[in-house]
Design a protein around this motif. Structure first.
Motif, PDB file in Angstrom:
ATOM      1  N   ASP A   1     -80.241 -25.271  55.500  1.00  0.00           N
ATOM      2  CA  ASP A   1     -80.799 -25.043  54.172  1.00  0.00           C
ATOM      3  C   ASP A   1     -82.107 -24.268  54.278  1.00  0.00           C
ATOM      4  O   ASP A   1     -82.980 -24.656  55.072  1.00  0.00           O
ATOM      5  N   PRO A   2     -82.271 -23.156  53.532  1.00  0.00           N
ATOM      6  CA  PRO A   2     -81.296 -22.513  52.639  1.00  0.00           C
ATOM      7  C   PRO A   2     -80.446 -21.499  53.397  1.00  0.00           C
ATOM      8  O   PRO A   2     -80.655 -21.260  54.580  1.00  0.00           O
ATOM      9  N   MET A   3     -79.479 -20.857  52.682  1.00  0.00           N
ATOM     10  CA  MET A   3     -78.580 -19.887  53.315  1.00  0.00           C
ATOM     11  C   MET A   3     -78.323 -18.710  52.368  1.00  0.00           C
ATOM     12  O   MET A   3     -78.561 -18.787  51.158  1.00  0.00           O
ATOM     13  N   PHE A   4     -77.815 -17.593  52.955  1.00  0.00           N
ATOM     14  CA  PHE A   4     -77.441 -16.418  52.192  1.00  0.00           C
ATOM     15  C   PHE A   4     -75.930 -16.396  51.986  1.00  0.00           C
ATOM     16  O   PHE A   4     -75.167 -16.926  52.807  1.00  0.00           O
ATOM     17  N   VAL A   5     -75.496 -15.765  50.902  1.00  0.00           N
ATOM     18  CA  VAL A   5     -74.071 -15.531  50.670  1.00  0.00           C
ATOM     19  C   VAL A   5     -73.865 -14.034  50.533  1.00  0.00           C
ATOM     20  O   VAL A   5     -74.725 -13.310  50.011  1.00  0.00           O
TER      21      VAL A   5
ATOM     22  N   ARG B   1     -91.053 -29.016  39.211  1.00  0.00           N
ATOM     23  CA  ARG B   1     -90.321 -28.930  40.484  1.00  0.00           C
ATOM     24  C   ARG B   1     -88.888 -29.421  40.301  1.00  0.00           C
ATOM     25  O   ARG B   1     -87.938 -28.852  40.820  1.00  0.00           O
ATOM     26  N   SER B   2     -88.729 -30.528  39.541  1.00  0.00           N
ATOM     27  CA  SER B   2     -87.393 -31.052  39.283  1.00  0.00           C
ATOM     28  C   SER B   2     -86.548 -30.047  38.536  1.00  0.00           C
ATOM     29  O   SER B   2     -85.367 -29.858  38.803  1.00  0.00           O
ATOM     30  N   SER B   3     -87.180 -29.361  37.553  1.00  0.00           N
ATOM     31  CA  SER B   3     -86.453 -28.362  36.771  1.00  0.00           C
ATOM     32  C   SER B   3     -86.019 -27.194  37.642  1.00  0.00           C
ATOM     33  O   SER B   3     -84.896 -26.710  37.548  1.00  0.00           O
ATOM     34  N   VAL B   4     -86.906 -26.737  38.553  1.00  0.00           N
ATOM     35  CA  VAL B   4     -86.565 -25.637  39.456  1.00  0.00           C
ATOM     36  C   VAL B   4     -85.424 -26.030  40.382  1.00  0.00           C
ATOM     37  O   VAL B   4     -84.487 -25.275  40.620  1.00  0.00           O
ATOM     38  N   ALA B   5     -85.528 -27.265  40.905  1.00  0.00           N
ATOM     39  CA  ALA B   5     -84.476 -27.743  41.805  1.00  0.00           C
ATOM     40  C   ALA B   5     -83.146 -27.793  41.086  1.00  0.00           C
ATOM     41  O   ALA B   5     -82.093 -27.424  41.626  1.00  0.00           O
ATOM     42  N   LEU B   6     -83.153 -28.261  39.846  1.00  0.00           N
ATOM     43  CA  LEU B   6     -81.915 -28.341  39.086  1.00  0.00           C
ATOM     44  C   LEU B   6     -81.327 -26.956  38.874  1.00  0.00           C
ATOM     45  O   LEU B   6     -80.127 -26.731  38.994  1.00  0.00           O
ATOM     46  N   GLN B   7     -82.229 -25.982  38.571  1.00  0.00           N
ATOM     47  CA  GLN B   7     -81.757 -24.620  38.374  1.00  0.00           C
ATOM     48  C   GLN B   7     -81.147 -24.063  39.654  1.00  0.00           C
ATOM     49  O   GLN B   7     -80.123 -23.392  39.630  1.00  0.00           O
ATOM     50  N   GLU B   8     -81.786 -24.369  40.801  1.00  0.00           N
ATOM     51  CA  GLU B   8     -81.255 -23.881  42.073  1.00  0.00           C
ATOM     52  C   GLU B   8     -79.923 -24.535  42.389  1.00  0.00           C
ATOM     53  O   GLU B   8     -78.989 -23.894  42.857  1.00  0.00           O
ATOM     54  N   ASP B   9     -79.853 -25.854  42.103  1.00  0.00           N
ATOM     55  CA  ASP B   9     -78.619 -26.569  42.398  1.00  0.00           C
ATOM     56  C   ASP B   9     -77.456 -26.010  41.599  1.00  0.00           C
ATOM     57  O   ASP B   9     -76.316 -25.962  42.063  1.00  0.00           O
ATOM     58  N   ASP B  10     -77.725 -25.597  40.370  1.00  0.00           N
ATOM     59  CA  ASP B  10     -76.664 -25.131  39.486  1.00  0.00           C
ATOM     60  C   ASP B  10     -76.660 -23.609  39.365  1.00  0.00           C
ATOM     61  O   ASP B  10     -76.137 -23.060  38.402  1.00  0.00           O
TER      62      ASP B  10
ATOM     63  N   GLY C   1     -60.738  -6.063  59.053  1.00  0.00           N
ATOM     64  CA  GLY C   1     -60.886  -6.307  57.629  1.00  0.00           C
ATOM     65  C   GLY C   1     -62.316  -6.609  57.241  1.00  0.00           C
ATOM     66  O   GLY C   1     -63.268  -6.036  57.767  1.00  0.00           O
ATOM     67  N   MET C   2     -62.476  -7.547  56.321  1.00  0.00           N
ATOM     68  CA  MET C   2     -63.779  -7.920  55.803  1.00  0.00           C
ATOM     69  C   MET C   2     -63.832  -9.434  55.673  1.00  0.00           C
ATOM     70  O   MET C   2     -62.826 -10.119  55.862  1.00  0.00           O
ATOM     71  N   ALA C   3     -65.014  -9.952  55.351  1.00  0.00           N
ATOM     72  CA  ALA C   3     -65.155 -11.399  55.261  1.00  0.00           C
ATOM     73  C   ALA C   3     -66.210 -11.755  54.223  1.00  0.00           C
ATOM     74  O   ALA C   3     -67.237 -11.079  54.098  1.00  0.00           O
ATOM     75  N   PHE C   4     -65.942 -12.817  53.471  1.00  0.00           N
ATOM     76  CA  PHE C   4     -66.974 -13.470  52.661  1.00  0.00           C
ATOM     77  C   PHE C   4     -67.693 -14.445  53.573  1.00  0.00           C
ATOM     78  O   PHE C   4     -67.050 -15.226  54.284  1.00  0.00           O
ATOM     79  N   ILE C   5     -69.042 -14.412  53.590  1.00  0.00           N
ATOM     80  CA  ILE C   5     -69.767 -15.222  54.566  1.00  0.00           C
ATOM     81  C   ILE C   5     -70.892 -16.001  53.912  1.00  0.00           C
ATOM     82  O   ILE C   5     -71.459 -15.596  52.898  1.00  0.00           O
ATOM     83  N   ILE C   6     -71.195 -17.152  54.520  1.00  0.00           N
ATOM     84  CA  ILE C   6     -72.376 -17.954  54.219  1.00  0.00           C
ATOM     85  C   ILE C   6     -73.130 -18.093  55.530  1.00  0.00           C
ATOM     86  O   ILE C   6     -72.574 -18.603  56.511  1.00  0.00           O
ATOM     87  N   ALA C   7     -74.374 -17.621  55.587  1.00  0.00           N
ATOM     88  CA  ALA C   7     -75.099 -17.560  56.860  1.00  0.00           C
ATOM     89  C   ALA C   7     -76.582 -17.840  56.634  1.00  0.00           C
ATOM     90  O   ALA C   7     -77.114 -17.588  55.545  1.00  0.00           O
ATOM     91  N   PRO C   8     -77.271 -18.349  57.665  1.00  0.00           N
ATOM     92  CA  PRO C   8     -78.696 -18.654  57.516  1.00  0.00           C
ATOM     93  C   PRO C   8     -79.592 -17.412  57.585  1.00  0.00           C
ATOM     94  O   PRO C   8     -80.782 -17.499  57.341  1.00  0.00           O
ATOM     95  N   SER C   9     -79.014 -16.262  57.956  1.00  0.00           N
ATOM     96  CA  SER C   9     -79.821 -15.047  58.107  1.00  0.00           C
ATOM     97  C   SER C   9     -79.000 -13.839  57.692  1.00  0.00           C
ATOM     98  O   SER C   9     -77.766 -13.841  57.780  1.00  0.00           O
ATOM     99  N   ARG C  10     -79.700 -12.773  57.260  1.00  0.00           N
ATOM    100  CA  ARG C  10     -79.034 -11.513  56.936  1.00  0.00           C
ATOM    101  C   ARG C  10     -79.085 -10.542  58.111  1.00  0.00           C
ATOM    102  O   ARG C  10     -78.614  -9.409  58.002  1.00  0.00           O
ATOM    103  N   ASP C  11     -79.683 -10.982  59.213  1.00  0.00           N
ATOM    104  CA  ASP C  11     -79.864 -10.096  60.363  1.00  0.00           C
ATOM    105  C   ASP C  11     -78.650 -10.188  61.290  1.00  0.00           C
ATOM    106  O   ASP C  11     -78.489 -11.153  62.032  1.00  0.00           O
ATOM    107  N   PHE C  12     -77.793  -9.178  61.231  1.00  0.00           N
ATOM    108  CA  PHE C  12     -76.621  -9.109  62.104  1.00  0.00           C
ATOM    109  C   PHE C  12     -76.698  -7.859  62.978  1.00  0.00           C
ATOM    110  O   PHE C  12     -75.695  -7.201  63.250  1.00  0.00           O
TER     111      PHE C  12
ATOM    112  N   HIS D   1     -81.320 -13.469  47.342  1.00  0.00           N
ATOM    113  CA  HIS D   1     -82.098 -14.696  47.423  1.00  0.00           C
ATOM    114  C   HIS D   1     -81.329 -15.769  48.180  1.00  0.00           C
ATOM    115  O   HIS D   1     -80.105 -15.887  48.052  1.00  0.00           O
ATOM    116  N   MET D   2     -82.063 -16.563  48.937  1.00  0.00           N
ATOM    117  CA  MET D   2     -81.427 -17.676  49.661  1.00  0.00           C
ATOM    118  C   MET D   2     -81.091 -18.798  48.682  1.00  0.00           C
ATOM    119  O   MET D   2     -81.800 -19.023  47.695  1.00  0.00           O
TER     120      MET D   2
END
Length: 641
Positions: free
Chosen positions: A235-239, A14-23, A101-112, A67-68
């Motif tokens: 947490d978590p979010m989409f980009v 679990r620690s290894s997965v978390a580290l991978q997600e963090d980085d 124009g357009m936008a780079f976004i960070i959002a909790p959902s992909r449903d717009f 992936h979130m």
């Protein structure tokens, strides 16, 4: 023992997965074969371009990393540092107008689904924009100036939090380290550009940098904002990216994208990025490629300019007219007429400035009548109808000793009062402005003005159909016609009520030095407060001094007290205005001085009514009788003291 080893193995995994997600990080030098979550118009072209929107009008497109991602550090509760860079290009067939124009976004959902296209960039709609529950962080590359969102121009970069009103924005440009200056960029010109978005979790700082496709990353960011994203992020979010089309034919592309959590995003390999399609039709003759667009854009700009001028003119002369004012139309002036009459309220037409507004000279365009226009700020709607009703009622006053109030105009929290023009201005200029010899008034002229003002107040208090309390009797509100006859003016603060009734408590207004002392306790404006102010006015005219002179010595600062001190010494005539010399009638001067002190008495019941005042001034009552009344009043004052 086996159970303990199993638990330890799970914890380490679990620690290894978390580290991978963090980085976590990814780099796409083009999107050929890339798994992206797409909706709307968004698609990946055959050569690997991520196309967000095309020429289809009033649509939107979204593209997300599938992936979130975990942005929150669970141990500290803060947002991780992250970095991203992408290359984009936006093309509009209207070269002078970019569209949304357009936008780079960070959002909790992909449903717009409920988001609107056009200026809303496919992110929000009219009901949810600005809500903290959105948890949306965006960097907008906007090519249209939308007044609804307070956009600074039609070519800007902005940082948006839960709303399309950017909390920080600036015109599109970049800092050229080679030239050591800021260079402007056009977002919608169809040229590829690169953006870097970097957030430092420890410093709580968000930087946005923009540069041309082939330029190195500038050392100075375009936007740098100190902000803690922890309250906004979940947490978590989409980009990903969001874009929308409008009424214009537009194409928005992303050529490459790199992202890194807890580190610097890997640089894109620009040589590997897919090529942009040839934008626009095949090359035509210069008359088609240059002449027609230039003519069209010129005609469009001319049309826009003409419409802008028309709208600006309409807005400039817009007035507030409500149904209840229909009864007052004969007394209402058009703002446009007053604007023309005063030459746009130019300083050259300014007659004077008081505590309640500026007064301008004007000539009405139709009748060519000279008028004085006073602009009074009136922002409160409470009692506004009653206020206008009183102004119109006061406009019915007809007396040769009163400056006629011709009417009013109400516009944008401002009330404009229109009076007859008095060519010689206000009395205070003659009393205190001695720059020229023509500004002097002899005693006969002053005494005539005093009697005119007294007659005006008698008319207001007793002879008209209602009781009118002026509330601002002073030398600056006494105006002189071409023969130097005095007329009481400026009824902007006046209040009226029926004979035989008590005035209602009102806000205390007026000028310091003319305010009756009981006003500070009751706030009731009755005729007695005008009598007090008239007393101060009498001393002002006779002594050539203002009721209060803060720069004078303590014993001379208050005019009433100063005159009383000389009366107590039996030398009251020493208070006479030195500019008069000995050229005055002694009995008239003594009458005015004693009457001024009597009217300015601190006890309201001791003050005479204006009918008594007029009888004294007209000589219907001998000076000896006034002296007896005056001595009795002074004794009362001594007892109170």
């Amino acid at each position: 023992m086996i159970l303990k080893l199993a638990v330890l193995f799970l914890l380490l995994r679990r620690s290894s997965v978390a580290l991978q997600e963090d980085d976590l990080g990814f780099t796409y030098n083009g999107f050929q074969g890339v798994n992206m979550s797409l909706d709307g118009l968004a698609q990946i072209t055959n050569n690997g371009l991520l196309e967000l929107v095309n020429a289809t009008k009033q649509q939107k497109g979204h593209a997300f990393y599938p992936h979130m991602l975990h942005f929150m550090n669970s141990s500290t509760g803060s947002v991780y540092s992250f970095s991203t860079t992408f290359v984009f290009a936006m093309f509009s067939k209207l070269t002078a107008v970019g569209g949304p124009g357009m936008a780079f976004i960070i959002a909790p959902s992909r449903d717009f689904t409920d988001a609107l296209p056009g200026s809303y960039l496919g992110l929000f709609n009219a009901t949810n924009r600005g809500k903290s529950s959105n948890h949306v962080i965006a960097v907008e590359l906007d090519c249209i100036k939308n007044m609804e969102f307070d956009d600074i121009n039609g070519n800007h970069v902005g940082i948006d939090i839960n709303d399309l009103k950017s909390i920080e924005s600036t015109p599109a440009s970049y800092f050229s380290d080679q030239e050591n200056r800021q260079v402007n960029l056009t977002l919608f010109g169809g040229h590829a550009m690169q953006v870097w978005v970097e957030y430092s979790g420890s410093q709580r700082q968000l930087n946005v940098t923009l540069a041309p496709f082939d330029a190195p990353k500038p050392t100075i960011p375009l936007l740098s904002l100190n902000i803690d994203l922890s309250p906004i992020a979940v947490d978590p979010m989409f980009v990903g990216f969001s874009s929308a089309s409008h009424a214009f034919d537009v194409n928005h592309y992303v050529l490459g994208w790199s992202f890194k959590m807890n580190g610097k995003a890997k640089e894109l390999t620009l040589s590997q990025l897919p090529k942009l399609p040839r934008l626009g039709p095949k090359r035509k003759s210069r008359i088609y490629s240059i002449g027609i667009p230039v003519i069209g854009v010129t005609l469009l700009l001319v049309l826009v300019f003409i419409i802008h001028l028309i709208m600006k003119r309409e807005k400039k002369f817009a007035e507030v007219v409500e149904d209840w004012e229909l009864d007052y139309r004969p007394h209402r002036f058009k703002y446009k007429d007053l604007y023309i009459a005063t030459k746009g309220f130019k300083d050259a037409e300014l007659l004077g400035t008081g505590g309640f507004g500026k007064v301008y000279r004007g000539v009405l365009p139709t009748s060519k009548t000279e008028v004085a226009v006073k602009r009074v700020s009136y922002n409160s709607r409470q009692g506004e109808r009653e206020f206008v009703a009183e102004i119109v009622s006061i406009g019915k006053l007809r007396n040769r000793n009163i400056v006629p109030l011709l009417g009013y105009c109400r516009r944008k929290g401002e009330l404009l009062l229109v009076y007859d023009f008095m060519p010689n201005g206000s009395l205070d200029k003659f009393l205190f402005d001695q720059t020229t010899t023509e500004m002097k008034l002899n005693w006969n002229q002053r005494f005539r003005i005093i009697r005119s003002v007294a007659a005006a107040l008698l008319y207001l208090h007793e002879e008209w159909e209602k009781v009118v309390v002026h509330r601002d009797v002073k030398s600056s509100n006494v105006l002189l016609d071409k023969e130097l006859n005095g007329k009481l003016g400026d009824f902007g603060l006046a209040r009226l009520y029926d004979h035989g009734t008590d005035p209602q408590t009102t806000h205390m207004v007026g000028t310091l030095g003319y305010l009756a002392p009981e006003l500070f306790k009751t706030g009731k404006a009755n005729p007695s407060v005008d009598v007090f102010a008239f007393g101060a006015f009498l001393l002002e005219v006779a002594c050539g001094r203002k009721p209060i002179e803060p720069q004078a010595s303590e014993e001379c600062a208050v005019l009433v007290d100063w005159v009383i001190s000389y009366w107590a010494k039996g030398r009251i005539l020493l208070t006479v205005d030195p500019k008069l010399g000995m050229d005055y009638d002694v009995q008239e001067m003594e009458l005015v001085l004693k009457l001024g002190l009597l009217c300015s008495h601190s006890i309201p019941t001791v003050r005479p009514h204006m009918r008594q005042v007029v009888r004294y001034l007209e000589g219907e009552v001998p000076l000896s009788e006034l002296t007896l009344v005056f001595l009795s009043a002074m004794n009362n004052l001594c007892l109170v003291s």
